[in-house]
Design a protein around this motif. Structure first.
Motif, PDB file in Angstrom:
ATOM      1  N   LEU A 218       0.829  -1.207   0.000  1.00 13.12           N
ATOM      2  CA  LEU A 218       0.000   0.000   0.000  1.00 13.12           C
ATOM      3  C   LEU A 218       0.861   1.255   0.000  1.00 13.12           C
ATOM      4  O   LEU A 218       0.609   2.197  -0.769  1.00 13.12           O
ATOM      5  CB  LEU A 218      -0.925  -0.007   1.219  1.00 13.12           C
ATOM      6  N   LEU A 219       1.886   1.281   0.820  1.00  9.42           N
ATOM      7  CA  LEU A 219       2.743   2.467   0.888  1.00  9.42           C
ATOM      8  C   LEU A 219       3.491   2.678  -0.428  1.00  9.42           C
ATOM      9  O   LEU A 219       3.666   3.826  -0.870  1.00  9.42           O
ATOM     10  CB  LEU A 219       3.732   2.333   2.052  1.00  9.42           C
ATOM     11  N   ARG A 220       3.909   1.575  -1.064  1.00 12.41           N
ATOM     12  CA  ARG A 220       4.544   1.709  -2.382  1.00 12.41           C
ATOM     13  C   ARG A 220       3.559   2.262  -3.407  1.00 12.41           C
ATOM     14  O   ARG A 220       3.907   3.094  -4.251  1.00 12.41           O
ATOM     15  CB  ARG A 220       5.084   0.352  -2.847  1.00 12.41           C
ATOM     16  N   GLY A 221       2.294   1.790  -3.327  1.00 10.87           N
ATOM     17  CA  GLY A 221       1.277   2.276  -4.252  1.00 10.87           C
ATOM     18  C   GLY A 221       0.967   3.747  -4.046  1.00 10.87           C
ATOM     19  O   GLY A 221       0.776   4.494  -5.011  1.00 10.87           O
ATOM     20  N   ILE A 222       0.921   4.168  -2.791  1.00  9.48           N
ATOM     21  CA  ILE A 222       0.663   5.581  -2.488  1.00  9.48           C
ATOM     22  C   ILE A 222       1.759   6.458  -3.073  1.00  9.48           C
ATOM     23  O   ILE A 222       1.501   7.493  -3.700  1.00  9.48           O
ATOM     24  CB  ILE A 222       0.544   5.791  -0.961  1.00  9.48           C
ATOM     25  N   ARG A 223       2.979   6.006  -2.896  1.00  9.92           N
ATOM     26  CA  ARG A 223       4.103   6.803  -3.405  1.00  9.92           C
ATOM     27  C   ARG A 223       4.142   6.814  -4.934  1.00  9.92           C
ATOM     28  O   ARG A 223       4.345   7.856  -5.550  1.00  9.92           O
ATOM     29  CB  ARG A 223       5.407   6.242  -2.853  1.00  9.92           C
ATOM     30  N   VAL A 249      -4.564  -0.190  12.119  1.00 10.26           N
ATOM     31  CA  VAL A 249      -4.411   1.170  12.634  1.00 10.26           C
ATOM     32  C   VAL A 249      -3.032   1.725  12.272  1.00 10.26           C
ATOM     33  O   VAL A 249      -2.894   2.888  11.857  1.00 10.26           O
ATOM     34  CB  VAL A 249      -4.630   1.204  14.159  1.00 10.26           C
ATOM     35  N   GLN A 250      -2.002   0.896  12.410  1.00 10.56           N
ATOM     36  CA  GLN A 250      -0.650   1.335  12.047  1.00 10.56           C
ATOM     37  C   GLN A 250      -0.547   1.640  10.557  1.00 10.56           C
ATOM     38  O   GLN A 250       0.142   2.588  10.150  1.00 10.56           O
ATOM     39  CB  GLN A 250       0.357   0.246  12.433  1.00 10.56           C
ATOM     40  N   THR A 251      -1.250   0.863   9.732  1.00 14.49           N
ATOM     41  CA  THR A 251      -1.259   1.111   8.292  1.00 14.49           C
ATOM     42  C   THR A 251      -1.899   2.460   7.988  1.00 14.49           C
ATOM     43  O   THR A 251      -1.416   3.219   7.127  1.00 14.49           O
ATOM     44  CB  THR A 251      -2.024  -0.007   7.552  1.00 14.49           C
ATOM     45  N   VAL A 252      -2.988   2.746   8.678  1.00 10.82           N
ATOM     46  CA  VAL A 252      -3.653   4.055   8.507  1.00 10.82           C
ATOM     47  C   VAL A 252      -2.709   5.182   8.893  1.00 10.82           C
ATOM     48  O   VAL A 252      -2.596   6.197   8.180  1.00 10.82           O
ATOM     49  CB  VAL A 252      -4.949   4.107   9.348  1.00 10.82           C
ATOM     50  N   ASP A 253      -2.013   5.039  10.015  1.00 10.42           N
ATOM     51  CA  ASP A 253      -1.061   6.073  10.464  1.00 10.42           C
ATOM     52  C   ASP A 253       0.070   6.243   9.451  1.00 10.42           C
ATOM     53  O   ASP A 253       0.456   7.378   9.132  1.00 10.42           O
ATOM     54  CB  ASP A 253      -0.483   5.701  11.832  1.00 10.42           C
ATOM     55  N   ALA A 254       0.631   5.132   8.963  1.00  9.85           N
ATOM     56  CA  ALA A 254       1.725   5.206   7.997  1.00  9.85           C
ATOM     57  C   ALA A 254       1.268   5.864   6.703  1.00  9.85           C
ATOM     58  O   ALA A 254       2.002   6.660   6.100  1.00  9.85           O
ATOM     59  CB  ALA A 254       2.264   3.803   7.717  1.00  9.85           C
ATOM     60  N   SER A 255       0.035   5.553   6.279  1.00  3.60           N
ATOM     61  CA  SER A 255      -0.508   6.174   5.060  1.00  3.60           C
ATOM     62  C   SER A 255      -0.684   7.667   5.243  1.00  3.60           C
ATOM     63  O   SER A 255      -0.428   8.454   4.323  1.00  3.60           O
ATOM     64  CB  SER A 255      -1.845   5.517   4.696  1.00  3.60           C
ATOM     65  N   ALA A 260      -1.751  10.433   2.597  1.00  2.00           N
ATOM     66  CA  ALA A 260      -3.000   9.856   2.103  1.00  2.00           C
ATOM     67  C   ALA A 260      -3.967   9.590   3.249  1.00  2.00           C
ATOM     68  O   ALA A 260      -3.571   9.186   4.346  1.00  2.00           O
ATOM     69  CB  ALA A 260      -2.725   8.556   1.347  1.00  2.00           C
ATOM     70  N   THR A 261      -5.247   9.845   2.976  1.00  2.00           N
ATOM     71  CA  THR A 261      -6.312   9.530   3.921  1.00  2.00           C
ATOM     72  C   THR A 261      -6.851   8.135   3.626  1.00  2.00           C
ATOM     73  O   THR A 261      -7.053   7.780   2.460  1.00  2.00           O
ATOM     74  CB  THR A 261      -7.462  10.547   3.802  1.00  2.00           C
ATOM     75  N   VAL A 262      -7.067   7.337   4.657  1.00  2.00           N
ATOM     76  CA  VAL A 262      -7.545   5.971   4.484  1.00  2.00           C
ATOM     77  C   VAL A 262      -8.986   5.855   4.937  1.00  2.00           C
ATOM     78  O   VAL A 262      -9.358   6.325   6.010  1.00  2.00           O
ATOM     79  CB  VAL A 262      -6.672   4.974   5.269  1.00  2.00           C
TER      80      VAL A 262
END
Length: 320
Positions: A218-223, A249-255, A260-262
């Motif tokens: 997900l983080l790679r996709g966001i970037r 929750v950690q994924t939401v924070d990292a995004s 990005a808003t999740v």
């Protein structure tokens, strides 16, 4: 001085047999006596002289035992030749490194064709049996010598069988891990729906390894897509425990740190109750009932406007 010289000569003389015998150490374990090494050399000579006959006998027994059914007779004979030659080379040198390399190469070629571990072990044990029978025939007139030959041969043969078996299993496990990794990637695709909008549909059980992979993808996709909103749909997730919830929750924070808003969609009533019961901090998580609602909320956040088109009765009649 003469005493020291004699001591050095004695020490060197005592070490020479070790140097001659050490080549068999990796194959049979402890350093073996020179007499045993001599028997192995005689053994190798016998097996080389009878290579054609013994190799054909082995290939015939592989076919009769219905092993390597995924391969043709020509392929079986070709591999039998290569394994036989590697087998003899190990008996001669005591080194299993070349055999290990060949076992890996063989495994890479035959595992995709459906060859199983029992078949590989079966053909190696058949070869050991064929060679042992040949030794019985050669030394049957001298029972004491036969016992000595078998004592020299059997540990080496067992080590060879173990080497091939372990090499095959390790390669099989490596391929399985690669397949599992590919399946995980396919089961958690990051999809771009609109510019700056991604969707991550999750189906199946989420274990710790998959949860980490999910976040990384997900983080790679966001970037890569410079996404501003991500919709994570968990409709296909049967259950969420505390570990998965906290990782979400950690994924939401990292995004959020990536800009990005999740939006999380597809929460079932059971999962919602579980999250409340285990006390997961949901204040930072935006949730919407279903995927369609999540996409609509994401478009609103991105500034898209959805215009509902209505048709009058006259327009509908004209269209007919």
């Amino acid at each position: 001085m003469d005493g020291k010289k004699r001591e050095r000569e004695t020490r060197t003389k005592n070490q020479d047999p070790e140097k001659r015998e050490s080549s068999y150490e990796s194959l049979t374990g402890p350093v073996i006596p020179e007499s045993t090494a001599a028997l192995l050399r005689e053994l190798v000579s016998h097996l080389r002289e009878n290579r054609t006959q013994l190799r054909e006998e082995w290939a015939r027994r592989i076919t009769e035992s219905q092993l390597l059914l995924a391969m043709t007779k020509e392929e079986i004979f070709k591999e039998a030749t290569a394994v036989y030659d590697n087998y003899i080379a190990v008996l001669e040198t005591g080194s299993v490194e070349a055999l290990e390399a060949y076992a890996r190469d063989l495994s890479e070629r035959i595992i995709p064709r459906g060859v199983e571990t029992r078949e590989v072990l079966g053909i190696v044990l058949l070869l050991r049996d064929v060679l042992a029978r040949s030794l019985f025939k050669k030394y049957q007139a001298d029972f004491a010598l036969l016992n000595r030959v078998l004592d020299a041969y059997e540990p080496a043969a067992n080590r060879i069988a173990n080497t091939v078996g372990v090499g095959f299993v390790q390669e099989r496990e490596r391929i399985i891990r690669q397949q599992q990794e590919a399946i995980r990637e396919l089961s958690t695709p990051v999809l771009q729906v609109r510019e700056r909008l991604l969707i991550l549909p999750i189906i199946g059980v989420i274990d710790p390894q998959r949860a980490r992979q999910l976040t990384e993808q997900l983080l790679r996709g966001i970037r890569a897509n410079r996404a501003k909103v991500v919709v994570i749909d968990i409709t296909g997730v049967p259950a969420v425990d505390s570990m998965v919830a906290n990782h979400l929750v950690q994924t939401v924070d990292a995004s959020r740190l990536m800009g990005a808003t999740v939006i999380v969609t597809g929460l079932s009533s059971e999962i919602a109750q579980t999250l409340v019961t285990i006390g997961v901090d949901l204040t930072k998580m935006k949730t919407v009932g279903d995927l369609q609602g999540g996409i609509e909320e994401a478009e609103r956040l991105l500034g898209y406007k959805v215009n509902m088109v209505t048709q009058s009765t006259d327009q509908i009649a004209a269209a007919k």
